[in-house]
Write a protein that holds these residues in place. Structure first.
Motif, PDB file in Angstrom:
ATOM      1  N   ARG A 159       0.837  -1.204   0.000  1.00  0.00           N
ATOM      2  CA  ARG A 159       0.000   0.000   0.000  1.00  0.00           C
ATOM      3  C   ARG A 159       0.864   1.243   0.000  1.00  0.00           C
ATOM      4  O   ARG A 159       0.626   2.191  -0.719  1.00  0.00           O
ATOM      5  CB  ARG A 159      -0.919   0.028   1.227  1.00  0.00           C
ATOM      6  N   MET A 160       1.904   1.242   0.839  1.00  0.00           N
ATOM      7  CA  MET A 160       2.741   2.424   0.977  1.00  0.00           C
ATOM      8  C   MET A 160       3.554   2.673  -0.284  1.00  0.00           C
ATOM      9  O   MET A 160       3.603   3.768  -0.799  1.00  0.00           O
ATOM     10  CB  MET A 160       3.680   2.250   2.173  1.00  0.00           C
ATOM     11  N   ARG A 161       4.205   1.596  -0.795  1.00  0.00           N
ATOM     12  CA  ARG A 161       5.145   1.774  -1.898  1.00  0.00           C
ATOM     13  C   ARG A 161       4.463   1.873  -3.243  1.00  0.00           C
ATOM     14  O   ARG A 161       4.991   2.464  -4.162  1.00  0.00           O
ATOM     15  CB  ARG A 161       6.108   0.590  -1.946  1.00  0.00           C
ATOM     16  N   ILE A 162       3.317   1.212  -3.370  1.00  0.00           N
ATOM     17  CA  ILE A 162       2.726   1.105  -4.708  1.00  0.00           C
ATOM     18  C   ILE A 162       1.382   1.798  -4.801  1.00  0.00           C
ATOM     19  O   ILE A 162       1.194   2.705  -5.597  1.00  0.00           O
ATOM     20  CB  ILE A 162       2.624  -0.378  -5.111  1.00  0.00           C
ATOM     21  N   LEU A 163       0.456   1.408  -3.946  1.00  0.00           N
ATOM     22  CA  LEU A 163      -0.910   1.898  -4.128  1.00  0.00           C
ATOM     23  C   LEU A 163      -1.087   3.341  -3.686  1.00  0.00           C
ATOM     24  O   LEU A 163      -1.977   4.026  -4.155  1.00  0.00           O
ATOM     25  CB  LEU A 163      -1.895   0.994  -3.377  1.00  0.00           C
ATOM     26  N   ASN A 164      -0.231   3.816  -2.781  1.00  0.00           N
ATOM     27  CA  ASN A 164      -0.417   5.189  -2.297  1.00  0.00           C
ATOM     28  C   ASN A 164       0.527   6.178  -2.982  1.00  0.00           C
ATOM     29  O   ASN A 164       0.626   7.315  -2.568  1.00  0.00           O
ATOM     30  CB  ASN A 164      -0.236   5.252  -0.772  1.00  0.00           C
ATOM     31  N   GLN A 165       1.286   5.721  -3.985  1.00  0.00           N
ATOM     32  CA  GLN A 165       2.234   6.604  -4.664  1.00  0.00           C
ATOM     33  C   GLN A 165       1.800   6.824  -6.113  1.00  0.00           C
ATOM     34  O   GLN A 165       1.326   5.889  -6.756  1.00  0.00           O
ATOM     35  CB  GLN A 165       3.641   5.978  -4.670  1.00  0.00           C
ATOM     36  N   PRO A 166       2.002   8.033  -6.599  1.00  0.00           N
ATOM     37  CA  PRO A 166       1.734   8.231  -8.021  1.00  0.00           C
ATOM     38  C   PRO A 166       2.647   7.317  -8.845  1.00  0.00           C
ATOM     39  O   PRO A 166       3.800   7.104  -8.471  1.00  0.00           O
ATOM     40  CB  PRO A 166       2.078   9.704  -8.253  1.00  0.00           C
ATOM     41  N   TYR A 167       2.134   6.787  -9.929  1.00  0.00           N
ATOM     42  CA  TYR A 167       2.855   5.873 -10.821  1.00  0.00           C
ATOM     43  C   TYR A 167       3.239   4.569 -10.129  1.00  0.00           C
ATOM     44  O   TYR A 167       4.046   3.807 -10.643  1.00  0.00           O
ATOM     45  CB  TYR A 167       4.129   6.526 -11.403  1.00  0.00           C
ATOM     46  N   GLY A 168       2.666   4.318  -8.936  1.00  0.00           N
ATOM     47  CA  GLY A 168       3.046   3.139  -8.177  1.00  0.00           C
ATOM     48  C   GLY A 168       2.770   1.838  -8.919  1.00  0.00           C
ATOM     49  O   GLY A 168       3.534   0.890  -8.842  1.00  0.00           O
ATOM     50  N   ARG A 169       1.681   1.785  -9.664  1.00  0.00           N
ATOM     51  CA  ARG A 169       1.291   0.554 -10.351  1.00  0.00           C
ATOM     52  C   ARG A 169       2.027   0.372 -11.673  1.00  0.00           C
ATOM     53  O   ARG A 169       2.083  -0.725 -12.228  1.00  0.00           O
ATOM     54  CB  ARG A 169      -0.229   0.588 -10.626  1.00  0.00           C
ATOM     55  N   SER A 170       2.600   1.454 -12.200  1.00  0.00           N
ATOM     56  CA  SER A 170       3.143   1.421 -13.568  1.00  0.00           C
ATOM     57  C   SER A 170       4.211   0.350 -13.751  1.00  0.00           C
ATOM     58  O   SER A 170       4.240  -0.335 -14.779  1.00  0.00           O
ATOM     59  CB  SER A 170       3.710   2.797 -13.934  1.00  0.00           C
ATOM     60  N   GLY A 171       5.078   0.183 -12.769  1.00  0.00           N
ATOM     61  CA  GLY A 171       6.161  -0.795 -12.863  1.00  0.00           C
ATOM     62  C   GLY A 171       5.607  -2.209 -12.949  1.00  0.00           C
ATOM     63  O   GLY A 171       6.065  -3.026 -13.750  1.00  0.00           O
ATOM     64  N   GLU A 172       4.594  -2.483 -12.132  1.00  0.00           N
ATOM     65  CA  GLU A 172       3.982  -3.816 -12.147  1.00  0.00           C
ATOM     66  C   GLU A 172       3.300  -4.097 -13.484  1.00  0.00           C
ATOM     67  O   GLU A 172       3.395  -5.195 -14.024  1.00  0.00           O
ATOM     68  CB  GLU A 172       2.929  -3.920 -11.047  1.00  0.00           C
ATOM     69  N   VAL A 173       2.604  -3.076 -13.984  1.00  0.00           N
ATOM     70  CA  VAL A 173       1.917  -3.246 -15.265  1.00  0.00           C
ATOM     71  C   VAL A 173       2.948  -3.544 -16.357  1.00  0.00           C
ATOM     72  O   VAL A 173       2.743  -4.419 -17.211  1.00  0.00           O
ATOM     73  CB  VAL A 173       1.087  -1.989 -15.611  1.00  0.00           C
ATOM     74  N   MET A 174       4.082  -2.860 -16.291  1.00  0.00           N
ATOM     75  CA  MET A 174       5.143  -3.110 -17.254  1.00  0.00           C
ATOM     76  C   MET A 174       5.623  -4.563 -17.177  1.00  0.00           C
ATOM     77  O   MET A 174       5.726  -5.254 -18.184  1.00  0.00           O
ATOM     78  CB  MET A 174       6.306  -2.135 -17.005  1.00  0.00           C
TER      79      MET A 174
END
Lengths: 451, 490
Positions: A159-174
Motif C-alpha cells: 500500500r505504501m510503496r505502490i498503491l499510495n504513490q503516483p505511478y506506483g502501479r506502472s512498474g507492475e503493469v510493465m
C-alpha cells in the motif's frame, strides 16, 4: 594449523588493494576473499577488513519471486517478513530488538532472483548475528497469528510503496506486459490474492524447500580473524541438515514479435509518464556490459544524450531514468520519464526513438565511451566502501554466477566493451518489435492526453 | 518474565555461549530455549584526528588523512551562508544560487562542466536548504583525479556566471518538479507540519521555494547573493580520503589562494514563533489508501544542554525498529510498515515529531496508539533495562557510523559549525551513558508537549475526518495547501 596461519598472514597483508593505471583511468579492484564450503553444502565467503570495528553478515538464499507459482504469489516476499516472526528460541520482534540493542543494523530484501538477510554489528558482537541467522534457518515457529502479522506487513508495504504513490502501479503493469514466462511476469494484484490464500502448510513447504543450507551463501566481511570466524560459523551452521536441491527455474522467454503497449489511468498522477522497456539478457554476459555502457551514454548524468536532448534542449521532461537490470534470467533495458505540463507523449517517444536510431547508425564517440566507463568504475568502487555492500556483492555473485571473485574482475569486463559492441547491442535489442511501452495518464485527464 | 529480561538479568559477556554450544551440539530439539549470545561490553572506539590549515585569505582547510582504504576522496566546500540569509521576499535564493553553480562559469558551459565531471567518474553537487545556515558543494571521486576535480569545484564556487537561459530552464524545471512533489503524501505532511510550527515569517516554515519568488529571481539576484556570501573567510574546505594535507595544500593554495577576501553579512537567526494550542491539520488526498500521520512540536537547538537526554528519549520512543512506536504500531498491531520519531536542531529550535503511514481503515487505532505512547513516555519512567538497551544501541551505532569516512568528516564539520568542544565526539559515548531515566522523563515532559501538540494527517478526508475530529479541532487543506472552508467540505 601452520598452513592456516600462513593464509591468515597473507590475508592481513593485502586486505583491499586497488591498482590504477592513470592513463586510461581504469581501475582494478582487489579484494582478498576466502571461500569455504560446509559439509551441509552452505557456501561461505569471508573478507577480513580491520579499518573500523564493524562486521557485516549476509545470508543470501537462492529464492525469489521467480520461484513462486500461480496462486502462490508474493510468497518469497512474505518470507522476508516471516523470518522475523520468531523461532523456538526467539519471540516475534526479538530478532530486531537483539541486533538493535547492539546499535547494529538488520534488514532483509527480496527480488525476483534472491532473498538477502543482513546484519551489521560492532565487531565484538559477531556471535549474535551468527546465532540468530542459524537459529532461524534451523526452523521457524509459524503460527496462524504470526502468519497474519507477516501478511499484513507485506500488504501494508505494498500500500505504501505502490498503491499510495503516483505511478506506483506502472512498474507492475510493465512487468506483466513485458514477460510471458510466469517466473518474471507475475506481481501486483495476483500477489495480494496469493497471500490471502496462503495456508500454514504452504508456508512450511516453501520454507523447507528453499531455506536450506545448500541453497544459501553466507558472506562475512569486516573486523574479525578468519580462522576464528570460520570456527564460529561451523559451530552455528554446520549441523543444519541439507535438503533436496530445489528444481531449477526455466527463464525462457519466447521472442517478441511486435510492440506491446498499454495506457493506464492513475488517480494520484499529475502528469503523464512513459516507460519503455526491451527484453534483453541476464547479468554478467558480454551484452549486459555493453548495454550498461549504452545506458550510461544515453541516460546517466547531465551530459548524457537524453538529458541534454529531452531535459535541457527540448524541455519536454524533468529527468530520465533507467538502465539494464541485473538478473539471472532475461532482464529488461528500460527508460522512464515523466512529462512536463502540456507536453505530448508521442513527442517524447519520438525524441527517444530518434536517439536509439542514432545509436544503431553511428558508433558513440571516444569521449562518450571513456566517460561511461569512468562513471561505472567510480560508482562501483565508491559503493564498495561499506563492508555490507562488499558482503552483499560477493554473496550475490556467488549465488547468481557461481563466482564471488567477480567483484575483482567485473570492471575488466566493463572496460573491455568497445564502441562497436555498443552499436551491435543497440541494433540487437532496441528494435520496435522488441519494445514494450506503458503510458500512465492522470485519471481525470485521460481523454485529453491518452492519445 | 520474558526472555529479554532474563538475558539482561543474567547475561555477562559471552556467558551464554557455552550454553548455546551445548544445546546445539547435543540436543538440537531440546525443550529449553537457547539464550542469544550478546556481549554487554561497550566497544572502545578511537577517533582519527583531522589536520587543519588556514590560507592567508581566511579559507579554513580540514583534511582527514588516509582514513579511507579505497583510493577515493570526498571533498566538501562549506559556505557559511544558506537559506537563513534569504531576504524574506526571496525565499529560496540561496538554494537557487547553489543549484545554478554547475550551470556555467566564465570558462566552462553547463555541458562542459557535466562532461568533465562525468569523464573523471566523479560527482559534483551543490545544495542549500531554505532553513539552513550553510551551502555545501560536494564532490567525490577517485583519489588520482582529486587535483582535476578540485579545479572544477573551485571554478563553480568562484566563477559562476548564472547564464540567463540556464536560469529560465531551471525555473521551469523546478516548477514542474514541485508539481510532482505535491502528489507525494509525505511531502505534503512535511510541508504542512513545518508551516504549522514555524509560520510564514520564519525560513523553516518553508520546505520549497514559493513559486512567485522563484519566478521573479534574476541573474543579478543570484550574482549578488554569490558575491556577498561566497567568500574565503566565510567558507571551510574539507577533504577525506587517500590524501594528505601536505600533498593537497599546495594545490589548494594554487586554486584558492587568490580568492579575494571579504566580509559576509552575519546570518541572523530569527526567533521561532510562540506555539499555538493543539490542532489537527487534515490534507485531503481523495483516493488515498493510507493516512500519513505526523505528530509533534518544537524541540531544541543543536547546542541545547538537553541534546543527549532527548537523543536517548527519541531512541526509546521511535528512532528504530526496536523502539516503542515500531513495536507497537507495526509488530503488535500490524497497522503500518513502519512508525518512527525523529528530532533535529539547528541554530534555531528544531522539532520533535512522530510519524507513520497507516492504512486508511486503522487511522483511528493508530491515533490511539500514538497518543498512548506520547503519554506513556511523559508519565512513566523508562525501566532500567529499556534505558540501558537504548543507550547501548546509541553508542554501538555511533561506532558503526565510523565505517564511513564521510560521517567522520561530517562530525568534524558539525563540531566546527556549532562551536562544540574539541573533544565532543570523543566523549560522545560517555555523554550518552550519563543520561538517567529521570533525564528522559524530564525532557519528555518538556518536549513531547501535549498542550501544544500539532497533528498533520494526509489522507482521504471523506473517510478520516470524523475519526480525527475525536482528537481535536480539524482544519482541512487541499493538496495545493489552500484552506478548505468548513462550508465547502460538506
Amino acid at each position: 594449523m601452520k598452513h592456516l596461519n600462513k593464509t591468515l598472514q597473507t590475508l592481513l597483508l593485502c586486505l583491499l588493494v586497488v591498482a590504477t593505471t592513470p592513463a586510461q583511468q581504469q581501475t582494478k579492484v582487489r579484494i582478498d576473499l576466502r571461500e569455504t564450503k560446509l559439509k551441509n553444502g552452505l557456501r561461505v565467503v569471508t573478507v577480513e577488513d580491520h579499518h573500523a570495528p564493524v562486521v557485516s553478515l549476509v545470508l543470501i538464499y537462492n529464492v525469489g519471486g521467480a520461484n513462486e507459482r500461480k496462486g502462490r504469489g508474493e510468497f518469497a516476499h512474505l518470507f522476508e517478513h516471516l523470518m522475523f516472526q520468531g523461532t523456538r528460541n526467539i519471540e516475534p520482534g526479538e530478532f530486531n530488538k537483539l541486533v538493535g540493542q547492539t546499535g547494529g543494523i538488520v534488514n532483509a530484501t527480496v527480488n525476483d532472483d534472491r532473498t538477502v538477510y543482513f546484519e551489521v554489528v560492532p565487531a565484538d558482537q559477531l556471535e549474535l548475528p551468527l546465532f540468530l541467522e542459524s537459529d532461524r534457518l534451523r526452523g521457524l515457529s509459524i503460527t496462524q497469528q504470526r502468519l497474519d502479522i507477516g501478511r499484513k506487513a507485506v500488504q501494508e508495504e505494498r500500500r505504501m510503496r505502490i498503491l499510495n504513490q503516483p505511478y506506483g502501479r506502472s512498474g507492475e503493469v510493465m512487468t506483466e506486459l513485458l514477460y510471458d514466462n510466469f517466473a518474471y511476469k507475475h506481481g501486483g494484484m495476483e500477489s495480494m490474492e496469493g497471500l490471502d490464500a496462503a495456508s500454514l502448510e504452504d508456508i512450511q513447504d516453501f520454507f523447507k524447500t528453499y531455506y536450506a543450507p545448500n541453497n544459501a551463501v553466507l558472506a562475512l566481511v569486516g573486523d574479525f580473524k578468519t580462522v576464528e570466524a570460520l570456527a564460529k560459523i561451523r559451530k552455528y551452521f554446520e549441523d543444519i541438515p541439507r535438503q533436496p536441491e530445489p528444481s531449477p527455474i526455466d527463464f525462457t522467454e519466447a521472442e517478441q514479435k511486435a510492440e506491446r503497449r498499454k495506457t493506464i489511468e492513475d488517480a494520484l498522477a499529475p502528469l503523464p509518464q512513459v516507460r519503455i522497456a526491451f527484453k534483453a539478457v541476464p547479468g554478467n554476459t558480454p551484452d549486459f556490459y555493453a548495454l550498461q555502457i549504452l545506458s550510461a551514454v544515453l541516460q546517466d548524468g547531465q551530459s548524457s544524450r537524453l538529458y541534454q536532448k529531452l531535459v535541457k534542449e527540448k524541455e519536454l521532461v524533468n529527468g530520465v531514468g533507467g538502465g539494464i537490470g541485473e538478473k539471472r534470467g532475461p532482464a529488461a533495458f528500460s527508460i522512464t520519464t515523466t512529462l512536463r505540463q502540456g507536453k505530448k507523449v508521442e513527442t517524447v517517444e519520438a525524441a527517444i526513438y530518434e536517439e536509439f536510431e542514432r545509436l544503431k547508425r553511428e558508433p558513440i564517440t571516444n569521449l562518450e565511451i571513456e566517460k561511461a566507463k569512468n562513471s561505472i568504475n567510480g560508482a562501483f568502487i565508491n559503493n564498495l566502501e561499506r563492508s555490507l555492500i562488499r558482503a552483499i556483492t560477493v554473496a550475490q555473485y556467488a549465488i547468481f554466477y557461481d563466482d564471488p571473485n567477480l567483484i575483482n574482475t567485473r570492471l575488466d569486463k566493463t572496460n573491455s566493451v568497445t564502441r562497436e559492441d555498443v552499436r551491435r547491442v543497440a541494433n540487437k535489442y532496441l528494435k520496435p518489435t522488441n519494445r514494450t511501452v506503458v503510458v500512465t495518464v492522470p485519471k481525470a485527464a485521460t481523454d485529453k492526453t491518452a492519445k | 518474565m520474558n526472555l529479554q529480561t532474563k538475558i539482561r538479568a543474567k547475561c555477562k559477556a559471552f556467558y551464554a555461549l557455552a550454553l548455546v554450544a551445548l544445546l546445539l551440539s547435543a540436543h538440537p530439539i531440546a525443550a529449553q530455549k537457547v539464550v542469544p549470545p550478546v556481549s554487554k561490553e561497550t566497544l572502545k572506539v578511537t577517533l582519527p584526528k583531522a589536520k587543519e590549515a588556514t590560507l592567508k585569505n581566511g579559507l579554513r582547510v580540514v583534511v582527514l588523512e588516509g582514513y579511507d582504504q579505497l583510493p577515493t576522496f570526498t571533498m566538501q566546500m562549506v559556505i557559511l551562508s544558506g537559506g537563513l540569509s534569504d531576504p524574506p521576499d526571496s525565499r529560496g535564493l540561496a538554494s537557487f544560487t547553489a543549484s545554478l553553480l554547475r550551470e556555467g562559469t566564465r570558462t566552462r558551459t553547463s555541458l562542459e562542466i557535466a562532461e568533465q565531471v562525468e569523464s573523471l567518474g566523479a560527482t559534483l553537487s551543490a545544495n542549500s536548504d531554505l532553513s539552513s545556515f550553510t551551502t555545501t558543494v560536494t564532490s567525490s571521486g577517485l583519489a588520482q583525479n582529486l587535483g582535476r576535480v578540485l579545479d572544477i569545484l573551485t571554478d563553480v564556487v568562484r566563477e559562476p556566471v548564472f547564464p540567463a537561459d540556464e536560469l529560465e530552464k531551471h525555473k521551469t524545471r523546478t516548477v514542474s518538479q514541485l508539481q510532482l512533489q505535491r502528489t507525494n503524501p509525505n511531502f505534503l505532511a512535511g510541508e504542512r507540519f513545518s508551516r504549522v510550527i514555524y509560520g510564514d515569517q520564519h525560513p523553516a516554515g518553508f520546505v520549497s521555494s514559493p513559486v512567485d519568488s522563484l519566478k521573479k529571481t534574476t541573474s543579478a539576484d543570484l550574482k549578488k547573493f554569490h558575491s556577498e556570501h561566497y567568500l574565503p573567510s566565510n567558507a571551510i574546505l574539507t577533504v577525506v580520503g587517500q590524501v594528505t594535507l601536505k600533498e593537497i595544500l599546495p594545490k589548494i593554495e594554487r586554486e584558492l589562494g587568490d580568492w579575494k577576501r571579504g566580509d559576509a553579512p552575519k546570518t541572523e537567526t530569527r526567533a521561532v514563533p510562540n506555539q499555538s494550542a493543539p490542532k489537527i491539520y487534515l490534507i485531503d488526498r481523495p483516493g488515498s489508501v493510507q493516512t500519513v500521520l505526523q505528530l509533534g512540536n518544537l524541540g531544541i537547538t543543536r547546542t541545547d544542554p538537553d541534546y543527549f537526554a532527548l537523543l536517548v528519549m527519541d531512541k526509546v520512543v521511535g528512532t528504530s525498529p526496536t523502539s516503542r512506536l515500531f513495536r507497537n504500531l507495526r509488530e503488535d498491531k500490524g497497522y503500518t510498515y513502519g512508525a518512527y520519531s525523529n528530532f533535529g536542531g539547528s541554530k534555531f529550535r528544531g522539532t520533535w515529531a512522530a510519524n507513520s503511514e497507516v492504512r486508511t481503515a486503522v487511522t483511528e487505532g493508530a491515533m490511539k496508539e500514538f497518543m498512548f505512547e506520547l503519554k506513556r513516555i511523559r508519565d512513566e519512567r523508562v525501566a532500567p533495562d529499556e534505558l540501558d538497551n537504548a543507550k547501548h544501541a546509541l553508542v554501538g551505532s555511533f561506532a558503526l557510523s565510523l565505517e564511513r569516512p564521510q560521517t567522520l568528516l561530517q562530525n568534524i564539520i558539525t563540531q566546527k559549525l556549532y562551536d562544540l568542544p574539541a573533544d565532543y565526539w570523543d566523549t560522545y559515548p560517555q555523554k550518552v551513558a550519563e543520561i538517567t531515566a529521570a533525564d528522559v522523563q524530564r525532557v519528555a515532559q518538556k518536549y513531547v508537549d501535549l498542550s501544544h501538540l500539532q497533528i498533520v494527517a494526509v489522507g482521504d478526508a471523506a473517510q478520516i475526518r470524523d475519526v480525527l475530529a475525536k482528537y481535536g479541532t480539524v482544519e482541512a487543506y487541499d493538496s495545493e495547501g489552500k484552506l478548505i472552508k468548513a462550508t465547502d467540505s460538506k
